[in-house]
Enzyme design. Sequence first.
Site, PDB file in Angstrom:
ATOM      1  N   ASP A 301       8.821 -35.022  -2.257  1.00 55.28           N
ATOM      2  CA  ASP A 301       7.769 -34.042  -1.964  1.00 55.28           C
ATOM      3  C   ASP A 301       7.680 -33.004  -3.067  1.00 55.28           C
ATOM      4  O   ASP A 301       6.597 -32.591  -3.476  1.00 55.28           O
ATOM      5  CB  ASP A 301       8.040 -33.356  -0.610  1.00 55.28           C
ATOM      6  CG  ASP A 301       7.809 -34.302   0.561  1.00 55.28           C
ATOM      7  OD1 ASP A 301       7.137 -35.337   0.364  1.00 55.28           O
ATOM      8  OD2 ASP A 301       8.310 -34.020   1.666  1.00 55.28           O
ATOM      9  N   MET A 331       6.719  -5.277  -3.360  1.00 55.11           N
ATOM     10  CA  MET A 331       6.182  -6.551  -3.837  1.00 55.11           C
ATOM     11  C   MET A 331       5.600  -6.423  -5.233  1.00 55.11           C
ATOM     12  O   MET A 331       5.854  -7.254  -6.104  1.00 55.11           O
ATOM     13  CB  MET A 331       5.128  -7.079  -2.864  1.00 55.11           C
ATOM     14  CG  MET A 331       5.640  -7.399  -1.485  1.00 55.11           C
ATOM     15  SD  MET A 331       7.001  -8.588  -1.481  1.00 55.11           S
ATOM     16  CE  MET A 331       6.158 -10.097  -1.904  1.00 55.11           C
ATOM     17  N   ASP A 350      -0.335   2.237  -9.749  1.00 53.59           N
ATOM     18  CA  ASP A 350      -0.107   2.792  -8.412  1.00 53.59           C
ATOM     19  C   ASP A 350      -0.885   4.100  -8.321  1.00 53.59           C
ATOM     20  O   ASP A 350      -1.643   4.430  -9.246  1.00 53.59           O
ATOM     21  CB  ASP A 350       1.406   2.974  -8.147  1.00 53.59           C
ATOM     22  CG  ASP A 350       1.737   2.879  -6.653  1.00 53.59           C
ATOM     23  OD1 ASP A 350       1.279   3.743  -5.897  1.00 53.59           O
ATOM     24  OD2 ASP A 350       2.438   1.929  -6.249  1.00 53.59           O
ATOM     25  N   VAL A 407      -1.137  -3.640  -2.584  1.00 49.96           N
ATOM     26  CA  VAL A 407      -1.077  -2.319  -1.936  1.00 49.96           C
ATOM     27  C   VAL A 407      -0.805  -2.533  -0.448  1.00 49.96           C
ATOM     28  O   VAL A 407      -0.630  -3.657   0.010  1.00 49.96           O
ATOM     29  CB  VAL A 407      -2.377  -1.505  -2.169  1.00 49.96           C
ATOM     30  CG1 VAL A 407      -2.563  -1.237  -3.653  1.00 49.96           C
ATOM     31  CG2 VAL A 407      -3.597  -2.218  -1.596  1.00 49.96           C
ATOM     32  N   GLU A 409      -0.917  -3.126   3.570  1.00 55.24           N
ATOM     33  CA  GLU A 409      -1.657  -4.179   4.273  1.00 55.24           C
ATOM     34  C   GLU A 409      -2.856  -3.601   5.036  1.00 55.24           C
ATOM     35  O   GLU A 409      -2.864  -3.557   6.273  1.00 55.24           O
ATOM     36  CB  GLU A 409      -0.674  -4.897   5.225  1.00 55.24           C
ATOM     37  CG  GLU A 409      -1.170  -6.190   5.845  1.00 55.24           C
ATOM     38  CD  GLU A 409      -1.222  -7.357   4.881  1.00 55.24           C
ATOM     39  OE1 GLU A 409      -1.336  -7.149   3.657  1.00 55.24           O
ATOM     40  OE2 GLU A 409      -1.157  -8.493   5.368  1.00 55.24           O
ATOM     41  N   LYS A 414      -7.494  -2.342   0.360  1.00 57.10           N
ATOM     42  CA  LYS A 414      -7.576  -3.463  -0.585  1.00 57.10           C
ATOM     43  C   LYS A 414      -8.981  -3.510  -1.190  1.00 57.10           C
ATOM     44  O   LYS A 414      -9.147  -3.687  -2.404  1.00 57.10           O
ATOM     45  CB  LYS A 414      -7.190  -4.771   0.102  1.00 57.10           C
ATOM     46  CG  LYS A 414      -5.666  -4.823   0.397  1.00 57.10           C
ATOM     47  CD  LYS A 414      -5.217  -6.112   1.068  1.00 57.10           C
ATOM     48  CE  LYS A 414      -3.792  -6.099   1.581  1.00 57.10           C
ATOM     49  NZ  LYS A 414      -2.712  -6.082   0.618  1.00 57.10           N
ATOM     50  N   SER A 436      -0.053 -10.729   3.268  1.00 52.94           N
ATOM     51  CA  SER A 436       0.701 -11.773   3.968  1.00 52.94           C
ATOM     52  C   SER A 436       0.044 -12.158   5.288  1.00 52.94           C
ATOM     53  O   SER A 436       0.479 -13.126   5.913  1.00 52.94           O
ATOM     54  CB  SER A 436       2.150 -11.345   4.193  1.00 52.94           C
ATOM     55  OG  SER A 436       2.220 -10.018   4.616  1.00 52.94           O
ATOM     56  N   HIS A 457       0.216 -15.426  -2.364  1.00 53.93           N
ATOM     57  CA  HIS A 457       1.214 -14.880  -1.439  1.00 53.93           C
ATOM     58  C   HIS A 457       2.625 -15.139  -1.956  1.00 53.93           C
ATOM     59  O   HIS A 457       3.110 -16.274  -1.951  1.00 53.93           O
ATOM     60  CB  HIS A 457       1.000 -15.529  -0.056  1.00 53.93           C
ATOM     61  CG  HIS A 457       1.923 -15.010   1.002  1.00 53.93           C
ATOM     62  ND1 HIS A 457       2.276 -15.744   2.101  1.00 53.93           N
ATOM     63  CD2 HIS A 457       2.576 -13.826   1.118  1.00 53.93           C
ATOM     64  CE1 HIS A 457       3.105 -15.036   2.851  1.00 53.93           C
ATOM     65  NE2 HIS A 457       3.298 -13.877   2.274  1.00 53.93           N
TER      66      HIS A 457
HETATM   67  P1  NAD Z   1       4.959  -1.193  -0.256  1.00 55.66           P
HETATM   68  O1  NAD Z   1       4.639  -0.184   0.776  1.00 55.66           O
HETATM   69  O2  NAD Z   1       6.339  -1.309  -0.733  1.00 55.66           O
HETATM   70  O3  NAD Z   1       4.043  -0.957  -1.528  1.00 55.66           O
HETATM   71  C1  NAD Z   1       2.684  -0.648  -1.495  1.00 55.66           C
HETATM   72  C2  NAD Z   1       2.381   0.153  -2.753  1.00 55.66           C
HETATM   73  O4  NAD Z   1       0.966   0.294  -2.886  1.00 55.66           O
HETATM   74  C3  NAD Z   1       2.965   1.554  -2.749  1.00 55.66           C
HETATM   75  O5  NAD Z   1       3.721   1.766  -3.913  1.00 55.66           O
HETATM   76  C4  NAD Z   1       1.728   2.445  -2.735  1.00 55.66           C
HETATM   77  O6  NAD Z   1       1.938   3.684  -3.411  1.00 55.66           O
HETATM   78  C5  NAD Z   1       0.738   1.563  -3.429  1.00 55.66           C
HETATM   79  N1  NAD Z   1      -0.633   1.994  -3.233  1.00 55.66           N
HETATM   80  C6  NAD Z   1      -1.207   2.518  -2.142  1.00 55.66           C
HETATM   81  N2  NAD Z   1      -2.490   2.845  -2.398  1.00 55.66           N
HETATM   82  C7  NAD Z   1      -2.745   2.507  -3.674  1.00 55.66           C
HETATM   83  C8  NAD Z   1      -3.863   2.617  -4.519  1.00 55.66           C
HETATM   84  N3  NAD Z   1      -5.011   3.140  -4.092  1.00 55.66           N
HETATM   85  N4  NAD Z   1      -3.761   2.165  -5.774  1.00 55.66           N
HETATM   86  C9  NAD Z   1      -2.614   1.650  -6.211  1.00 55.66           C
HETATM   87  N5  NAD Z   1      -1.507   1.549  -5.449  1.00 55.66           N
HETATM   88  C10 NAD Z   1      -1.569   1.962  -4.203  1.00 55.66           C
HETATM   89  O7  NAD Z   1       4.421  -2.572   0.346  1.00 55.66           O
HETATM   90  P2  NAD Z   1       4.879  -4.040  -0.012  1.00 55.66           P
HETATM   91  O8  NAD Z   1       5.954  -4.453   0.904  1.00 55.66           O
HETATM   92  O9  NAD Z   1       5.094  -4.156  -1.460  1.00 55.66           O
HETATM   93  O10 NAD Z   1       3.586  -4.891   0.406  1.00 55.66           O
HETATM   94  C11 NAD Z   1       2.410  -4.898  -0.355  1.00 55.66           C
HETATM   95  C12 NAD Z   1       1.531  -6.053   0.072  1.00 55.66           C
HETATM   96  O11 NAD Z   1       2.248  -7.263  -0.034  1.00 55.66           O
HETATM   97  C13 NAD Z   1       1.044  -5.988   1.506  1.00 55.66           C
HETATM   98  O12 NAD Z   1      -0.271  -6.514   1.571  1.00 55.66           O
HETATM   99  C14 NAD Z   1       1.992  -6.898   2.240  1.00 55.66           C
HETATM  100  O13 NAD Z   1       1.445  -7.457   3.399  1.00 55.66           O
HETATM  101  C15 NAD Z   1       2.223  -7.955   1.202  1.00 55.66           C
HETATM  102  N6  NAD Z   1       3.468  -8.727   1.330  1.00 55.66           N
HETATM  103  C16 NAD Z   1       4.638  -8.110   1.670  1.00 55.66           C
HETATM  104  C17 NAD Z   1       5.802  -8.855   1.776  1.00 55.66           C
HETATM  105  C18 NAD Z   1       7.105  -8.201   2.120  1.00 55.66           C
HETATM  106  O14 NAD Z   1       8.076  -8.919   2.392  1.00 55.66           O
HETATM  107  N7  NAD Z   1       7.182  -6.882   2.116  1.00 55.66           N
HETATM  108  C19 NAD Z   1       5.775 -10.226   1.509  1.00 55.66           C
HETATM  109  C20 NAD Z   1       4.577 -10.808   1.131  1.00 55.66           C
HETATM  110  C21 NAD Z   1       3.436 -10.051   1.038  1.00 55.66           C
END
Ligand code: NAD
Length: 717
Positions: A301, A331, A350, A407, A409, A414, A436, A457
């Site tokens: 696979d 992330m 950021d 950024v 969720e 977004k 996610s 993702h």
């Molecule tokens: P996090 O809270 O650690 O980081 C989010 C970042 O976005 C922060 O640093 C924040 O300051 C920044 N941000 C907010 N507004 C902004 C803007 N206007 N411009 C630029 N930056 C901005 O969150 P995370 O855990 O890194 O998750 C981020 C995304 O990844 C989400 O959509 C989440 O669903 C997805 N995700 C997370 C995981 C996980 O395990 N945490 C896994 C896969 C996907």
Amino acid sequence: MSEQNHIGWDRDADGVVTLTMDAPGQSANTMNRAFIEALGPVLDRLEAEKDEIAGVVVTSAKKTFFAGGDLNELIQARPEDAADVMARNLQIKALLRRLETFGRPVAAAINGAALGGGLEIALSTHHRVALDVKGTEIGFPEVTLGLLPGAGGVVRSVRLLGITDALLKVLLQGQRYKPAAALEIGLVHEVVATPTELLAAAKAWVLANPEAKQPWDVPGYRIPGGDPKNPKFAANLPAFPANLRKQLKGADYPAPRNILAAAVEGARLDFDNAMTVEARYFVELVTGQVAKNMTQAFFFDMQKVTNGASRPAGYEPWTATKVAVLGAGMMGAGIAYVCARGGIEVVLKDVSVEAAQKGKAYSAELLDKAVARGKMTREAADSVLARIHPTADAADTAGADLVIEAVFESPELKAKVFGEIQDVIAPDALLGSNTSTLPITGLARAVKRPADFIGLHFFSPVDKMPLLEIIVGEQTSDAAIAKAFDLAKQIKKTPIIVNDSRGFFTSRVIGRFLDEAMAMLDEGLRPNSIEQAGSQAGYPAPPLQLMDELTLTLPQKIRNEARAAAGPDWVEHGSGIVLNRMIDEYGRGGRSAGAGFYEYVDGKRAGLWPGLREAFPPHVGIPFQDMQERMLFAEALDSVRCLDEGVLRSVAEANVGSILGIGFPAWTGGVIQYINGYEGGVTGFVARAKELHGKYGERFAVPQSLVEKAERGERVE
Ligand code: NAD
């Protein structure tokens, strides 16, 4: 097939015979029937012409030295074939034994990868010279396929390196070594830089060592580091199986267990008897189900997935040069790191420069570690770090040919961050979101070019987790999919391509596992039994612990939205009750909240929360097997629904994605191979699912497609 075209024979003026392995019609040499049939006559001739032979050099005409066992053949072996498999195994062992004992020095000129059977052939020679070219990897990856190196690999590596080093450095984890590292641990003797030097060094060595013998054939030989007959060593032995169990967290993986047994038992015996013991343990693995499952997932696979079976055809290979990573949180910081390592210029954006710099600091930390461990030079690390440009200014994303948004969720946020940059970046840039859970089609509505919008993702921690789930929205173009696939390769991730839906494939299916665990808590099962059941089923983290890591609040939010949307038709799942009570009554939202199913002291997990006993008093027990299979079946059944609904595009992606992305136990071969490999095949699986359906609820209802496959006696392909 004659020996001439399978194993070339060339005797030079010094009397050195070069044997060149060159399997006709194959891209690599494998230990299949044809090879074994060709090897016999070669040994007859070596023995017959011994007086005219000064020594032997074994090499290969392929890009690799030798690829190992023929997995197409091995995967067919059933328990009733055990006697045949045993006979063939002993035949291979006898042939290689003749090579190392026929009375002339033999050297291996390892011109490329020597994995598994390739290393076993090399270990059957007296001297190993490896060519340091890209792709030369040396090791025994068998354990990762649920197998052991059965052509003397266990016996010879133990006798060469000692029991401890052989187990820990070579056998139990399937490490693949570059030539320099193989030299350091003693698997090879010399490393050279060019093919000419390779053959010259091997020939020179055989000419200089006419009396060469294997260490284990020299009188008075002892296993380095002691053997089990030595009381001091014997005193340490019980720690081995105990450590192994701890490492595997109670899950039963037959390959490491058999490797350990073959190594230790073999070390008590003479060489020939050790070989027979190794053969028995090998046959047990080859004819068993777990090796078939793991070989299916990790070889067949995996090959389909990485060769791009799902990449749309007809698009030129694409390379990203500049990425705008939006959001430098957990992330975004990890994504910036893997992109920079993949050679891409990274603008890490950021809300403030400080926040972006913090994201960059994460890369600095990882790179420092890599340098400290000798995995990278300082210069290389510095140049990776120099590619990351922290900023809060959208103008810095000018010219980016790729965007990866990470950024919070929130669909509105977004939409806003894409809005800020979409007129600044390159006009054909690929627009990726790392969401996610949010459907890609919905997010794509907010951008001007929905055809270029796609889900990328990643999994946490991004630098370690190998999977990239690529999500195709309704309007995503094939060109965008092809680019996303190429990006995955560029940053060394394994891509699966899935169609859009809530939670896609991975988040949706892992939810079934976690829901089942929480439902069991609601039913009154003991929380530590639930955790044990998960670990012993082979999940890398037990479910309640994992739930804490992922946080309880996001699933609760999603659940509330779904409940509101469903209205009176909503059927409550036990997990919903648990989530609500944990958050609303007890304020325990998971690890990041400092309290969840577990307690946390100074940020460290400190055992299950004792209050769970009052919150969800244990008062029932069900068979342990039911607990394990409820988790496994809930995920497998929902994966079948994902295939039926077109969320998943192939079985190979389901299997690979489930193991690499969401920790479905590796011994199963993945969510769909688990069904195909279940006792009694698909029919057996369906019968058992019906039982679970009767006992535990609607979510175990068997999809019609699977019932029909069972009736027709088909596998899920
Ligand atoms: P996090 O809270 O650690 O980081 C989010 C970042 O976005 C922060 O640093 C924040 O300051 C920044 N941000 C907010 N507004 C902004 C803007 N206007 N411009 C630029 N930056 C901005 O969150 P995370 O855990 O890194 O998750 C981020 C995304 O990844 C989400 O959509 C989440 O669903 C997805 N995700 C997370 C995981 C996980 O395990 N945490 C896994 C896969 C996907």
